[in-house]
Design a protein around this motif. Sequence first.
Motif, PDB file in Angstrom:
ATOM      1  N   HIS A   2      37.865  50.147  27.708  1.00 10.01           N
ATOM      2  CA  HIS A   2      36.441  49.166  27.939  1.00 10.01           C
ATOM      3  C   HIS A   2      35.952  48.609  27.104  1.00 10.01           C
ATOM      4  O   HIS A   2      34.315  48.309  27.893  1.00 10.01           O
ATOM      5  N   ALA A   4      34.440  45.632  25.015  1.00  4.68           N
ATOM      6  CA  ALA A   4      32.988  44.730  25.614  1.00  4.68           C
ATOM      7  C   ALA A   4      33.705  42.649  25.363  1.00  4.68           C
ATOM      8  O   ALA A   4      34.304  42.608  24.443  1.00  4.68           O
ATOM      9  N   ALA A  55      33.791  44.762  32.781  1.00  2.00           N
ATOM     10  CA  ALA A  55      32.800  44.223  33.756  1.00  2.00           C
ATOM     11  C   ALA A  55      34.293  43.509  34.656  1.00  2.00           C
ATOM     12  O   ALA A  55      33.860  42.648  35.370  1.00  2.00           O
ATOM     13  N   THR A  58      36.926  47.852  37.443  1.00  2.00           N
ATOM     14  CA  THR A  58      36.971  49.057  37.191  1.00  2.00           C
ATOM     15  C   THR A  58      38.469  50.536  37.666  1.00  2.00           C
ATOM     16  O   THR A  58      37.586  50.337  38.784  1.00  2.00           O
TER      17      THR A  58
END
Length: 177
Positions: A2, A4, A55, A58
């Motif tokens: 996960h 950025a 973002a 999830t």
Amino acid sequence: MHGAGSSGWLLVALCAATGAYCLLRMRSAVEEQRRTAGGEALMGFGMAVMAVPAAVVTPPRWAWAVHTAVFGAAALRALWGARTGGHHLHHLVGACAMAYMALVMARGGHTGVPVLTGVLLVYFTGYVLWTGSRLIPVTAAGRPGGAAAVGWGDRLELARACRLSMGIGMLAMLLGV
């Protein structure tokens, strides 16, 4: 895992493209190559799913349990295949690493066991260096029938490039644990 923004999407693209190529490699006439390509396709797509930036989505905690179960089963299959040696040992380590990372994500992420994460980082760093050093193109000389007899899905250097990209992806994901 996960990651950025753009780095996360680059990892998703790399892993998904690798998984797609491995699916194409499953069309090989050689049974061992088909089986190996299937395991590598599962790893590629699993890594792509795991690398989707948080973002964007999830996943619920139960999704990580499914991920753990899938890669736990893949690890058992690789363990069964490892009795004959070969690349199955690497698939075993990779599947166990994926199951481990899914367990970490199920617990909220970034709570991995530092020693285990370190051992996996050392293993995959060595694997990436070893695989990268073997990327020298394999010539068709010495193969029966020459270059025309080898389909693009059976080219050893492309398979090695896929393994190298998945190893790099695994390193990037382990750094996030």
